[in-house]
Design a protein around this motif. Structure first.
Motif, PDB file in Angstrom:
ATOM      1  N   UNK A  16      38.168  40.657  29.364  1.00  0.00           N
ATOM      2  CA  UNK A  16      39.067  39.621  29.824  1.00  0.00           C
ATOM      3  C   UNK A  16      39.604  40.169  31.311  1.00  0.00           C
ATOM      4  N   UNK A  17      40.339  41.581  31.094  1.00  0.00           N
ATOM      5  CA  UNK A  17      40.641  42.221  32.279  1.00  0.00           C
ATOM      6  C   UNK A  17      39.684  42.234  33.355  1.00  0.00           C
ATOM      7  N   UNK A  18      38.279  42.713  33.132  1.00  0.00           N
ATOM      8  CA  UNK A  18      37.551  42.630  34.057  1.00  0.00           C
ATOM      9  C   UNK A  18      37.052  41.330  34.823  1.00  0.00           C
ATOM     10  N   UNK A  19      37.071  40.666  33.927  1.00  0.00           N
ATOM     11  CA  UNK A  19      36.659  39.235  34.383  1.00  0.00           C
ATOM     12  C   UNK A  19      37.504  38.761  35.309  1.00  0.00           C
ATOM     13  N   UNK A  20      38.802  38.934  34.506  1.00  0.00           N
ATOM     14  CA  UNK A  20      40.031  38.541  35.462  1.00  0.00           C
ATOM     15  C   UNK A  20      40.046  39.069  36.915  1.00  0.00           C
ATOM     16  N   UNK A  21      39.675  40.282  36.736  1.00  0.00           N
ATOM     17  CA  UNK A  21      39.800  41.161  38.149  1.00  0.00           C
ATOM     18  C   UNK A  21      38.529  40.753  38.960  1.00  0.00           C
ATOM     19  N   UNK A  22      37.557  40.586  38.370  1.00  0.00           N
ATOM     20  CA  UNK A  22      36.459  39.649  39.309  1.00  0.00           C
ATOM     21  C   UNK A  22      36.750  38.702  40.014  1.00  0.00           C
ATOM     22  N   UNK A  24      39.844  37.982  40.808  1.00  0.00           N
ATOM     23  CA  UNK A  24      40.738  38.622  42.031  1.00  0.00           C
ATOM     24  C   UNK A  24      39.983  39.397  43.070  1.00  0.00           C
ATOM     25  N   UNK A  25      39.210  39.898  42.915  1.00  0.00           N
ATOM     26  CA  UNK A  25      38.527  40.803  44.077  1.00  0.00           C
ATOM     27  C   UNK A  25      37.672  39.816  44.769  1.00  0.00           C
ATOM     28  N   UNK A  26      37.099  38.587  43.933  1.00  0.00           N
ATOM     29  CA  UNK A  26      36.369  37.669  44.684  1.00  0.00           C
ATOM     30  C   UNK A  26      37.613  36.517  45.202  1.00  0.00           C
ATOM     31  N   UNK A  27      38.634  36.969  45.833  1.00  0.00           N
ATOM     32  CA  UNK A  27      39.709  36.275  46.092  1.00  0.00           C
ATOM     33  C   UNK A  27      39.369  35.197  47.048  1.00  0.00           C
ATOM     34  N   UNK A  28      38.432  35.508  47.828  1.00  0.00           N
ATOM     35  CA  UNK A  28      37.987  34.229  48.701  1.00  0.00           C
ATOM     36  C   UNK A  28      37.247  33.205  48.230  1.00  0.00           C
ATOM     37  N   UNK A  32      40.583  29.611  46.744  1.00  0.00           N
ATOM     38  CA  UNK A  32      40.121  28.416  47.320  1.00  0.00           C
ATOM     39  C   UNK A  32      40.736  27.206  46.251  1.00  0.00           C
TER      40      UNK A  32
END
Lengths: 470, 295
Positions: A16-22, A24-28, A32
């Motif tokens: 969960x944390x990693x998908x959620x981070x993904x 986050x890092x794909x903020x672009x 949106x």
């Protein structure tokens, strides 16, 4: 068994944390969507999207906008944001154009101006421009940022047959980069000072006492008004530097120099303006409200004496029909002692752009040329919505000389067109919003946290330089 | 599958293989939708430039983060929320869960629903509602005036604005965590409590000696997810306070968003900051697992 459950839980947590981070890092890509959700909030929060904010009344979530062009040969897709204003205008334009062009239609999607910008950014970042509509409207203040960073988004309009000399030069400059035209000017954001004449009367003034005056005079009169009526002369959205930007432009000064370098630290006019603002907050003659909705409410429920803003604010002022006849319009005060100071400025205003995704450029250009760059009938009609033309021939029309009952039977439109001709131009550039935000933060820290004016100005300068350095 | 193979699989291998077959679609999906973008984001973080004019610049974006006062401010804000809000919320959730787990309590379903309901509201709308509640002439100030107290300009001061965000977060997420605890509590045998009561344990003792230790895995789970969620806080910062006054309530995610969409777009730098958040979340999760897991 318990151990297994624990490890399963932990594994799940990590996933969960990693998908959620993904995300986050794909903020672009991710943000949106969030921004689209935030539509109404954005508009309210950021008065920079001035025109959009004028329409917070219809904050409801709109249907998903039409993306890309239309399959129909005679239909153009459009993104714009205000049903009472620019959506009305483009539909009226389509109606006029359809009279000579059988079957012509526009398919308009209501997209807030911030969201149009976010969508463009996202489309470019994804390398897929096919989601863009044929035509979209863009804030003048944002135009340079997009023309500089994403010139590929626009269809260049320099030599497609539109006569840009018929628009005011300062206005065309917003959508011109390196001598290339990317936009067709639409509405005018000339600053007006809308005042409640009944309150002024209580304080022993008339609207003439506030015409062609200086800020020091204005501040003294504001104190009298506060004393006699108990109301502040102005309200302003906390943290929004709108008023400061208007004052700055009124003396022909900008947050950038001609060469594009930051002009915050050492800008004498800016400092003087910030001091005026802070002093008025201290005097109680300028009250800061939390958000845009409260700003509009203060105009409509009589808790302020005036609205000093772009002329599109009229659409919000005139909502309170019971106040008809109690308002009058004049120009804004000018800065004392500044050499280029005027009583005129600009806030907001926008221009149409034809996207590079448009497959029917000829149709789109002809449509624009026959309406926004060539139809008196259109401008005569949309003036009822407060959309003031920047197309010179429209200003000579009869419709502009009609008295308006709400504003004490004054011929306000002709007046505003007159204001617009005196407005000094300003330098926006790609980093306009960075600079604007930095000034907003500075003012907010000074007014609300009692920070020192000089060090805040210095910090603002450093923040913008830092952003430009990246 | 095993039939065609010469040697054939043992039963255990077969079971293992079936497991992998079931796992594969999910793993592929996660790789494609999460890990691939993460790698792309990392590559992006090594580039600088405005808009689409990007060029490789090594780790300059990471060096830039160290010099960015705004990033430090947002880092402070985010950790402030984390340190104050997460413990308060989890303790509240635990207390509520043990109250609602009482077998004698009537209308349990109603209470549970009421407490969980905030969690079903949209992030944006609840943030906007809190903004109007705490506005200068909003509901909260009206109540304060009613009690003869001075109204508070909630959004005009950094600390009160942060307090509003924390209050909003607690309102929104306590019920969510309570549900985890409730389900954890249902797994604890009631006879354990009965035995404790017969032995003369006070309610406090039962709570600290039985409930808390047996709920440890759930507590660990909620701590990690809450930490993770708080570090990525975005909606509240954008919609409730818009980062103001100044930048004193802006979170890291909000700053990343601003860097990409509000200011002149600098995607490389935004991606670098996201990677930093990822690293922070990972470090905190590992720490919490080390502390919480005493196997």
């Amino acid at each position: 068994m318990k151990r297994k459950i624990i490890s399963a839980l932990l594994a799940l947590t990590m996933v969960i944390s990693m998908t959620a981070c993904g995300g986050g890092s794909g903020a672009d890509s991710n943000s949106g969507d969030t921004a689209a959700d935030a539509g109404a909030g954005d508009a309210a929060a950021d008065a920079g999207s001035a025109d959009a904010a004028a329409d917070t009344g219809s904050g409801a979530e709109e249907a998903a906008p039409v993306e890309g062009g239309s399959a129909d040969e005679n239909t153009l897709t459009v993104w714009t944001w205000d049903p009472n204003f620019n959506i009305y205008a483009i539909q009226k334009a389509a109606e006029i154009y359809a009279q000579d062009h059988e079957g012509f239609k526009v398919e308009v999607s209501e997209v807030q101006s911030d969201d149009i910008e976010t969508r463009i950014t996202t489309a470019v970042a994804a390398g897929d421009l096919s989601t863009l509509p044929d035509i979209f409207l863009m804030q003048d203040n944002s135009f340079q940022k997009y023309a500089t960073n994403y010139p590929d988004v626009f269809t260049e309009l320099t030599s497609v047959g539109i006569d840009f000399s018929q628009f005011s030069a300062a206005k065309v400059a917003y959508s011109t980069l390196d001598g290339k035209n990317y936009g067709i000017p639409f509405d005018n954001g000339a600053v007006i000072n809308c005042m409640r004449t009944d309150y002024l009367e209580q304080a022993g003034y008339t609207i003439d006492d506030f015409t062609d005056i200086t800020w020091s005079d204005y501040m003294e009169k504001a104190k009298v008004v506060l004393e006699k009526t108990g109301q502040p002369i102005l309200t302003s959205q906390a943290g929004s530097p709108d008023l400061i930007m208007m004052m700055l432009q009124s003396c022909g000064s900008s947050l950038f120099k001609e060469d594009g370098s930051v002009n915050i630290d050492g800008n004498a006019e800016l400092k003087q303006i910030m001091e005026i603002y802070v002093q008025m907050v201290k005097d109680g003659t300028l009250v800061e409200v939390t958000d845009w909705d409260q700003y509009i409410a203060s105009l409509n429920n009589g808790t302020t004496v005036s609205a000093l803003n772009g002329c599109w604010i009229m659409a919000s002022v005139t909502v309170a029909e019971d106040q008809s006849g109690k308002w009058a319009i004049t120009n804004m005060p000018k800065l004392d002692g500044a050499s280029n100071a005027t009583n005129y400025s600009n806030n907001g205003g926008s221009s149409w752009a034809i996207s590079s995704n448009c497959q029917k450029v000829d149709l789109a250009v002809d449509f624009m040329n026959s309406t926004f760059a060539g139809s008196n009938a259109l401008y005569d009609d949309v003036i009822s919505k407060g959309a003031l033309a920047t197309w010179a021939p429209a200003g000579e029309s009869e419709a502009y000389n009609q008295p308006v009952e709400f504003f004490g039977n004054d011929a306000i439109y002709a007046k505003i067109v007159e204001f617009a001709t005196h407005t000094p131009s300003n330098i926006t550039g790609a980093f306009y919003y960075d600079a604007r935000d930095a000034v907003g933060v500075a003012v907010s820290n000074i007014c609300q946290q009692g920070a020192d004016i000089d060090s805040e100005i210095k910090t603002a300068q450093e923040t913008v330089e830092f952003n430009m350095g990246g | 599958m095993s039939g065609s193979s010469k040697k054939g699989f043992t039963l255990q291998q077969k079971h293992g293989l079936t497991g992998w077959v079931f796992l594969t679609p999910a793993v592929l999906l996660i790789c494609w939708t999460s890990f691939y973008p993460m790698i792309q984001a990392f590559i992006l973080s090594l580039k600088t430039g405005m808009g689409v004019n990007l060029s490789f610049s090594g780790f300059s974006n990471y060096a830039r983060i160290l010099k960015d006062p705004t990033f430090k401010q947002t880092l402070f804000n985010t950790f402030f929320y984390l340190i104050i809000q997460v413990p308060i919320m989890l303790v509240l959730a635990l207390i509520l869960a043990s109250l609602l787990n009482n077998k004698q309590l009537r209308f349990k379903g109603l209470f549970r629903t009421c407490i969980f309901l905030p969690c079903a509201t949209s992030l944006v709308s609840y943030a906007m509602i809190f903004r109007s509640l705490f506005a200068n002439d909003g509901f909260v100030n009206t109540v304060l005036r009613g009690f003869g107290m001075n109204p508070v300009m909630w959004f005009a001061n950094a600390w009160t604005a942060r307090a509003v965000i924390i209050i909003a977060l607690i309102w929104r997420w306590t019920g969510y965590n309570m549900v985890f605890y409730l389900s954890g509590l249902q797994n604890i045998e009631y006879s354990v409590y009965e035995a404790a009561r017969i032995d003369g344990a006070s309610p406090m003792q039962t709570f600290f000696k039985i409930t808390v230790p047996l709920l440890k895995p759930t507590i660990l789970l909620t701590t990690i997810t809450s930490t993770n969620g708080t570090l990525q806080l975005f909606d509240e910062s954008l919609n409730l306070t818009n980062g103001g006054p100044g930048k004193s309530t802006m979170t890291m995610s909000h700053y990343i968003y601003n860097t990409s969409f509000v200011q002149s777009p600098n995607f490389g730098y935004a991606a670098a900051m996201s990677i930093i958040i990822l690293i922070l979340v990972a470090i905190l999760a590992i720490l919490q697992m080390k502390v919480g897991d005493e196997r």
